[in-house]
Design a protein around this motif. Structure first.
Motif, PDB file in Angstrom:
ATOM      1  N   MET A 188      95.044 -22.095  -0.015  1.00  0.00           N
ATOM      2  CA  MET A 188      96.344 -21.488  -0.344  1.00  0.00           C
ATOM      3  C   MET A 188      96.182 -19.975  -0.532  1.00  0.00           C
ATOM      4  O   MET A 188      95.165 -19.510  -1.040  1.00  0.00           O
ATOM      5  N   LYS A 189      97.226 -19.244  -0.152  1.00  0.00           N
ATOM      6  CA  LYS A 189      97.222 -17.801  -0.300  1.00  0.00           C
ATOM      7  C   LYS A 189      98.239 -17.370  -1.350  1.00  0.00           C
ATOM      8  O   LYS A 189      99.345 -17.920  -1.425  1.00  0.00           O
ATOM      9  N   TYR A 190      97.830 -16.388  -2.155  1.00  0.00           N
ATOM     10  CA  TYR A 190      98.686 -15.832  -3.202  1.00  0.00           C
ATOM     11  C   TYR A 190      98.555 -14.321  -3.162  1.00  0.00           C
ATOM     12  O   TYR A 190      97.587 -13.775  -2.614  1.00  0.00           O
ATOM     13  N   ASP A 191      99.515 -13.631  -3.781  1.00  0.00           N
ATOM     14  CA  ASP A 191      99.373 -12.181  -3.892  1.00  0.00           C
ATOM     15  C   ASP A 191      98.305 -11.846  -4.933  1.00  0.00           C
ATOM     16  O   ASP A 191      97.438 -10.999  -4.697  1.00  0.00           O
ATOM     17  N   TYR A 192      98.386 -12.530  -6.071  1.00  0.00           N
ATOM     18  CA  TYR A 192      97.441 -12.263  -7.153  1.00  0.00           C
ATOM     19  C   TYR A 192      96.858 -13.576  -7.648  1.00  0.00           C
ATOM     20  O   TYR A 192      97.570 -14.579  -7.789  1.00  0.00           O
ATOM     21  N   ILE A 193      95.560 -13.549  -7.944  1.00  0.00           N
ATOM     22  CA  ILE A 193      94.907 -14.684  -8.593  1.00  0.00           C
ATOM     23  C   ILE A 193      94.365 -14.203  -9.935  1.00  0.00           C
ATOM     24  O   ILE A 193      93.626 -13.212  -9.992  1.00  0.00           O
ATOM     25  N   ILE A 194      94.734 -14.892 -11.005  1.00  0.00           N
ATOM     26  CA  ILE A 194      94.275 -14.569 -12.357  1.00  0.00           C
ATOM     27  C   ILE A 194      93.364 -15.690 -12.819  1.00  0.00           C
ATOM     28  O   ILE A 194      93.751 -16.871 -12.786  1.00  0.00           O
ATOM     29  N   VAL A 195      92.167 -15.343 -13.244  1.00  0.00           N
ATOM     30  CA  VAL A 195      91.207 -16.340 -13.724  1.00  0.00           C
ATOM     31  C   VAL A 195      91.190 -16.305 -15.246  1.00  0.00           C
ATOM     32  O   VAL A 195      90.768 -15.325 -15.850  1.00  0.00           O
ATOM     33  N   GLY A 196      91.694 -17.365 -15.865  1.00  0.00           N
ATOM     34  CA  GLY A 196      91.690 -17.467 -17.322  1.00  0.00           C
ATOM     35  C   GLY A 196      93.073 -17.308 -17.916  1.00  0.00           C
ATOM     36  O   GLY A 196      93.653 -16.225 -17.856  1.00  0.00           O
ATOM     37  N   ALA A 197      93.592 -18.387 -18.513  1.00  0.00           N
ATOM     38  CA  ALA A 197      94.907 -18.347 -19.165  1.00  0.00           C
ATOM     39  C   ALA A 197      94.742 -18.108 -20.655  1.00  0.00           C
ATOM     40  O   ALA A 197      95.236 -18.861 -21.488  1.00  0.00           O
ATOM     41  N   GLY A 198      94.005 -17.046 -20.980  1.00  0.00           N
ATOM     42  CA  GLY A 198      93.767 -16.704 -22.379  1.00  0.00           C
ATOM     43  C   GLY A 198      94.735 -15.657 -22.887  1.00  0.00           C
ATOM     44  O   GLY A 198      95.831 -15.476 -22.354  1.00  0.00           O
ATOM     45  N   SER A 199      94.306 -14.928 -23.898  1.00  0.00           N
ATOM     46  CA  SER A 199      95.195 -13.981 -24.573  1.00  0.00           C
ATOM     47  C   SER A 199      95.780 -12.952 -23.615  1.00  0.00           C
ATOM     48  O   SER A 199      96.949 -12.596 -23.705  1.00  0.00           O
ATOM     49  N   LYS A 209      83.080 -18.888  -8.456  1.00  0.00           N
ATOM     50  CA  LYS A 209      82.625 -17.742  -7.680  1.00  0.00           C
ATOM     51  C   LYS A 209      83.798 -16.878  -7.248  1.00  0.00           C
ATOM     52  O   LYS A 209      84.864 -17.391  -6.913  1.00  0.00           O
ATOM     53  N   ILE A 210      83.594 -15.562  -7.289  1.00  0.00           N
ATOM     54  CA  ILE A 210      84.541 -14.628  -6.707  1.00  0.00           C
ATOM     55  C   ILE A 210      84.157 -14.467  -5.241  1.00  0.00           C
ATOM     56  O   ILE A 210      83.004 -14.144  -4.924  1.00  0.00           O
ATOM     57  N   LEU A 211      85.088 -14.703  -4.359  1.00  0.00           N
ATOM     58  CA  LEU A 211      84.812 -14.587  -2.926  1.00  0.00           C
ATOM     59  C   LEU A 211      84.925 -13.122  -2.509  1.00  0.00           C
ATOM     60  O   LEU A 211      85.937 -12.462  -2.790  1.00  0.00           O
ATOM     61  N   PHE A 256      88.411 -11.230  -2.133  1.00  0.00           N
ATOM     62  CA  PHE A 256      89.559 -11.778  -1.400  1.00  0.00           C
ATOM     63  C   PHE A 256      89.965 -13.169  -1.875  1.00  0.00           C
ATOM     64  O   PHE A 256      90.889 -13.773  -1.337  1.00  0.00           O
ATOM     65  N   GLY A 257      89.315 -13.666  -2.921  1.00  0.00           N
ATOM     66  CA  GLY A 257      89.718 -14.966  -3.420  1.00  0.00           C
ATOM     67  C   GLY A 257      88.761 -15.519  -4.455  1.00  0.00           C
ATOM     68  O   GLY A 257      87.866 -14.822  -4.952  1.00  0.00           O
ATOM     69  N   ILE A 258      88.989 -16.782  -4.776  1.00  0.00           N
ATOM     70  CA  ILE A 258      88.221 -17.477  -5.817  1.00  0.00           C
ATOM     71  C   ILE A 258      87.823 -18.857  -5.311  1.00  0.00           C
ATOM     72  O   ILE A 258      88.610 -19.537  -4.656  1.00  0.00           O
ATOM     73  N   GLU A 259      86.610 -19.237  -5.639  1.00  0.00           N
ATOM     74  CA  GLU A 259      86.167 -20.620  -5.465  1.00  0.00           C
ATOM     75  C   GLU A 259      86.249 -21.293  -6.827  1.00  0.00           C
ATOM     76  O   GLU A 259      85.861 -20.701  -7.834  1.00  0.00           O
ATOM     77  N   TYR A 260      86.774 -22.514  -6.858  1.00  0.00           N
ATOM     78  CA  TYR A 260      86.874 -23.197  -8.154  1.00  0.00           C
ATOM     79  C   TYR A 260      86.658 -24.700  -7.983  1.00  0.00           C
ATOM     80  O   TYR A 260      86.799 -25.250  -6.881  1.00  0.00           O
ATOM     81  N   LYS A 261      86.295 -25.329  -9.088  1.00  0.00           N
ATOM     82  CA  LYS A 261      86.005 -26.759  -9.094  1.00  0.00           C
ATOM     83  C   LYS A 261      87.046 -27.489  -9.921  1.00  0.00           C
ATOM     84  O   LYS A 261      87.320 -27.117 -11.070  1.00  0.00           O
ATOM     85  N   MET A 266      85.340 -28.969  -4.788  1.00  0.00           N
ATOM     86  CA  MET A 266      85.401 -27.519  -4.661  1.00  0.00           C
ATOM     87  C   MET A 266      86.628 -27.118  -3.845  1.00  0.00           C
ATOM     88  O   MET A 266      86.986 -27.765  -2.863  1.00  0.00           O
ATOM     89  N   HIS A 267      87.263 -26.029  -4.282  1.00  0.00           N
ATOM     90  CA  HIS A 267      88.459 -25.514  -3.619  1.00  0.00           C
ATOM     91  C   HIS A 267      88.341 -23.999  -3.502  1.00  0.00           C
ATOM     92  O   HIS A 267      87.555 -23.366  -4.204  1.00  0.00           O
ATOM     93  N   GLN A 268      89.159 -23.442  -2.619  1.00  0.00           N
ATOM     94  CA  GLN A 268      89.255 -21.993  -2.511  1.00  0.00           C
ATOM     95  C   GLN A 268      90.706 -21.564  -2.559  1.00  0.00           C
ATOM     96  O   GLN A 268      91.595 -22.276  -2.081  1.00  0.00           O
ATOM     97  N   ALA A 269      90.940 -20.391  -3.153  1.00  0.00           N
ATOM     98  CA  ALA A 269      92.263 -19.775  -3.171  1.00  0.00           C
ATOM     99  C   ALA A 269      92.092 -18.331  -2.723  1.00  0.00           C
ATOM    100  O   ALA A 269      91.140 -17.656  -3.128  1.00  0.00           O
ATOM    101  N   ILE A 270      93.003 -17.869  -1.899  1.00  0.00           N
ATOM    102  CA  ILE A 270      92.902 -16.544  -1.305  1.00  0.00           C
ATOM    103  C   ILE A 270      93.918 -15.602  -1.940  1.00  0.00           C
ATOM    104  O   ILE A 270      95.082 -15.975  -2.150  1.00  0.00           O
ATOM    105  N   ALA A 271      93.476 -14.383  -2.260  1.00  0.00           N
ATOM    106  CA  ALA A 271      94.342 -13.364  -2.861  1.00  0.00           C
ATOM    107  C   ALA A 271      94.608 -12.258  -1.845  1.00  0.00           C
ATOM    108  O   ALA A 271      93.666 -11.633  -1.346  1.00  0.00           O
TER     109      ALA A 271
END
Length: 539
Positions: A1-12, A220-222, A229-234, A239-244
């Motif tokens: 999947m492609k997104y404009d922005y990918i944010i890692v972590g739904a914290g503060s 991993k940051i791709l 240009f994206g994120i690898e996540y589990k 394993m999945h990839q998302a593209i920014a």
């Protein structure tokens, strides 16, 4: 999947950025969180952090390496692994920091981060119960409560005692000045926790351009040609990839953000080589400069009932539980850190070096595996505590291996700088002065930890080293600054050496702020959102 922005972590900070970037319905935003939902009773009940403190379902539950100068003992570090991050499991005390903290950030080579620069963001983010003024916001997403009327009566004894030894009363430590004593403001609303998730994500759950993937750990940051240009996540074992298309923003916190950078080949060359991680960019500062506040508590028996008498007996627990369920009031709707303040132990200091705490409760600190707050001592007692505001000791966070599921090595190096020991020694002497005042004489009993036999400087320093504990404010592991050889991000929070990658969480603090860090971290999220949008306009 492609997104404009990918944010890692739904914290503060991450929740803030997800909200602000998705305000534009044409922008597609992905928010990835390693934990699950925060719609849990013990998260929403304020004092439920006594349970979530050791709840693996919502907590990373890190253990550090031993600190050689602090009795060679490791520390237990709870960190939020849930929507809202650590704002969902913290003690909710709302302290912005000292105005000089942010001026020092700016003076260190970070334009745009002075107190006058960040004050508008503090005002923007908060809805202060007493209404807006020159320093406070009145209609922001984050509710901040003034709970003085609900606090234990002993808090008034503490405030009077502090004034008796010359410490001024400050009714708003987040207002014009920070110094003095007062009752702590907390991030609650109508008796429930106001985490970053509840403030920034719950109200916008209908936005179709914001995708939230929970229980998904970024591995991993791709990157390609030094551009993210994206994120690898589990997730669910796969394993999945998302593209920014625009940017990747790391808001995983002071432990997981540097760890993820290192796992992705961005960090100190020698550490990556040792862990067999291919080098993408040699960034010596990633994981370095770790700073944390540490605390020391003195315990006193009480001549009058304290929260021990309400929360220790089984019937007391049942009563207060029912009271909370039906009224959202009582001690379960508050923090145990009820009063406190900020002082300078030496006149020549330009800002406070010690934070004070008063809690009308006492509990064992012997084992990190005990839910201490849920089982207070079986007698009436209270605690007076301190923490250092500007620690000089420095530690690090470093990956242990190339396996993302293996926790990083955390080396706090507590008390490795002698100034930290001096500050804490001077601080505990102030505690004893407060305890010996007329204002406390009618209610306070004997000091039972460390006890009257602990009198000399040598004995008090030994007690500090044996009992010092984290105040859970790790920061600065991806420090913002002007030097790519020492710092990790620039003043726009862009990662040196890698395009389209930013960091926005407490790891960017150039220096630890004076006080609790959740407010300043949310502010970073607000400012980061503006920086991202401003830079996008100029592309």
């Amino acid at each position: 999947m492609k997104y404009d922005y990918i944010i890692v972590g739904a914290g503060s900070a991450g929740c803030v950025i997800a909200n602000r970037l998705s305000e534009d319905p044409s922008t597609q935003v992905l928010l990835i969180e390693a934990g699950g939902s925060d719609r849990r009773f013990f998260i929403q009940m304020p004092i439920g952090y006594g349970v979530t403190y050791h709840q693996k379902a919502v907590n990373w539950m890190y253990m550090t390496e031993p600190s050689p100068d602090a009795d060679n003992k490791p520390s237990y570090w709870p960190r939020g692994k849930v929507m809202g991050g650590s704002s969902s499991i913290n003690a909710m005390v709302y302290v912005r920091g000292n105005s000089r903290d942010f001026d020092q950030w700016s003076e260190a080579g970070n334009p745009g981060w002075s107190y006058s620069d960040v004050l508008p963001y503090f005002k923007k983010m908060e809805s202060w119960q007493n209404g807006p003024d020159d320093y406070r916001g009145g209609d922001g997403p984050l509710n901040v409560s003034e709970v003085s009327r609900q606090l234990h009566p002993l808090c008034q004894n503490f405030l009077s005692a502090a004034q008796e030894i010359g410490i001024v009363l400050n009714k708003d430590m987040n207002g014009a000045t920070q110094e003095g004593v007062g009752n702590y403001q907390i991030t609650t609303h109508k008796g429930q926790r106001m985490s970053s998730s509840r403030a920034y994500l719950w109200p916008i759950k209908g936005r179709t351009n914001l995708t939230i993937i929970k229980n998904a750990q970024a591995t991993k940051i791709l990157t390609q040609d030094k551009k993210a240009f994206g994120i690898e996540y589990k997730k669910s074992g796969k394993m999945h990839q998302a593209i920014a298309k625009c940017e990747v923003i790391l808001s995983a916190g002071s432990i997981n953000t540097p760890h993820l950078l290192q796992l992705s080949g961005i960090g100190p060359k020698a550490a990556l080589r040792k862990a067999s991680v291919p080098l993408v960019h040699d960034s010596p500062g990633v994981g370095e400069n770790l700073q944390d506040h540490v605390g020391v508590s003195y315990f006193y028996k009480s001549k009058v009932p304290t929260l021990n008498d309400q929360l220790r007996p089984v019937l007391g627990k049942i009563y207060q539980g029912l009271r909370y369920i039906f009224t959202r009031r009582g001690p379960l709707s508050l923090s145990v850190n009820q009063s406190g303040g900020f002082i300078r132990t030496r006149d020549e200091l330009e800002k406070p070096n010690i934070q004070l705490y008063f809690s009308p409760v006492s509990y064992s600190l012997e084992s990190p595996n005990k839910r201490a707050m849920m089982s207070p001592d079986p007698f009436s007692a209270m605690l007076l505590g301190i923490s250092n505001c500007s620690p000089r000791s420095r530690g690090r966070v470093q990956l242990k291996s190339s396996d993302p599921s293996e926790a990083p090595v955390i080396e706090p190096n507590y008390l490795s700088h002698r100034d930290d020991v001096r500050d804490l020694l001077e601080g505990v002497k102030v505690l004893r002065k407060i305890a010996q005042t007329d204002s406390f004489s009618g209610v306070i009993g004997e000091e039972f930890r460390p006890g009257p036999e602990c009198q000399s400087d040598k004995q008090m320093i030994q007690h500090i080293k044996e009992t010092v504990w984290t105040v859970f404010h790790p920061s600065s592991t991806c420090r913002m600054g002007p030097d790519p050889n020492k710092d990790v991000v620039d003043s726009h929070l862009k990662v040196y050496g890698i395009e389209s990658l930013r960091v926005a969480d407490a790891s960017i603090f150039p220096k630890l702020v004076c006080g609790n860090i959740n407010a300043a971290t949310i502010m970073v999220g607000e400012k980061a959102s503006d920086l991202i949008l401003q830079d996008q306009v100029h592309v």
